[in-house]
Design a protein around this motif. Structure first.
Motif, PDB file in Angstrom:
ATOM      1  N   ASP A 134     -23.862 -23.586 -45.808  1.00  0.00           N
ATOM      2  CA  ASP A 134     -22.566 -23.423 -45.010  1.00  0.00           C
ATOM      3  C   ASP A 134     -21.750 -23.207 -46.159  1.00  0.00           C
ATOM      4  OD1 ASP A 134     -24.220 -24.318 -42.709  1.00  0.00           O
ATOM      5  OD2 ASP A 134     -23.148 -26.476 -43.116  1.00  0.00           O
ATOM      6  N   TRP A 143     -19.103 -21.342 -42.209  1.00  0.00           N
ATOM      7  CA  TRP A 143     -20.099 -20.176 -41.787  1.00  0.00           C
ATOM      8  C   TRP A 143     -21.128 -20.242 -42.678  1.00  0.00           C
ATOM      9  CZ3 TRP A 143     -19.325 -18.075 -37.205  1.00  0.00           C
ATOM     10  CH2 TRP A 143     -18.170 -18.040 -36.461  1.00  0.00           C
ATOM     11  N   PRO A 144     -22.155 -19.884 -41.832  1.00  0.00           N
ATOM     12  CA  PRO A 144     -23.444 -19.577 -42.689  1.00  0.00           C
ATOM     13  C   PRO A 144     -23.571 -18.625 -43.811  1.00  0.00           C
ATOM     14  CG  PRO A 144     -23.819 -18.548 -40.252  1.00  0.00           C
ATOM     15  CD  PRO A 144     -22.387 -19.435 -40.462  1.00  0.00           C
ATOM     16  N   THR A 169     -22.381 -24.836 -37.969  1.00  0.00           N
ATOM     17  CA  THR A 169     -23.546 -23.907 -38.147  1.00  0.00           C
ATOM     18  C   THR A 169     -24.621 -24.415 -37.488  1.00  0.00           C
ATOM     19  OG1 THR A 169     -24.010 -24.761 -40.252  1.00  0.00           O
ATOM     20  CG2 THR A 169     -23.051 -22.704 -40.258  1.00  0.00           C
TER      21      THR A 169
END
Ligand SMILES: [Zn+2]
Ligand SMILES: [Zn+2]
Ligand SMILES: [Zn+2]
Ligand SMILES: [Zn+2]
Length: 145
Positions: A99, A105-106, A134
């Motif tokens: 993350d 966000w990945p 995520t």
């Protein structure tokens, strides 16, 4: 008659890569190269009232020859997609990703964290005030987003 780009003498000898710049001889052609190389291209930009600007080849272009490189205006995942790294847009494995520590966000790895492609969503997500989950994205989504 066209004239030499350096000394202005009328000449018919031209740069064979672009066919657009003229030189009295090799000496002035060489001298001009550092300036000329940025716009030495085998095409020119024309304009039509109907179509706007368009390119016209100024010599034969070989198959697969690269004549123009341009960065995309925007890099983004498809509208419908399995989870992708927001740095490089490659697909991510549920067992192998990180993350983003700022936004959540990945990303496929730390090397994608600083990529300019990720900057905008990173900044906006941080401004929003809470990280993205995520886990919810990877296992199929829920309303926490
Ligand atoms: Zn000259
Ligand atoms: Zn040229
Ligand atoms: Zn990546
Ligand atoms: Zn981020």
């Amino acid at each position: 008659m066209p004239t030499c780009a350096i000394c202005g003498i009328p000449t018919e000898h031209k740069c064979t890569n672009c066919n657009q710049t003229f030189y009295c001889g090799k000496v002035h052609q060489k001298q001009h190269w550092l300036t000329h190389k940025v716009d030495c291209r085998p095409f020119k930009v024309e304009h039509s009232d109907q179509l706007g600007r368009y390119l016209v080849a100024t010599r034969s272009i070989k198959p697969f020859e690269i004549i123009l490189k341009e960065a995309p205006l925007l890099c983004t995942p498809s509208q419908v997609t399995s989870p992708v790294c927001l740095g490089c847009l490659n697909g991510i494995e549920p067992s192998d990703y990180i993350d983003c520590e700022n936004c959540g966000w990945p990303l496929c790895g730390i090397e994608c964290k600083g990529k300019p492609e990720h900057e905008a969503e990173c900044e906006f997500t941080v401004k929003r005030g809470s990280k993205v989950s995520t886990l919810a994205i990877i296992i199929g989504g829920d309303s926490k987003l």
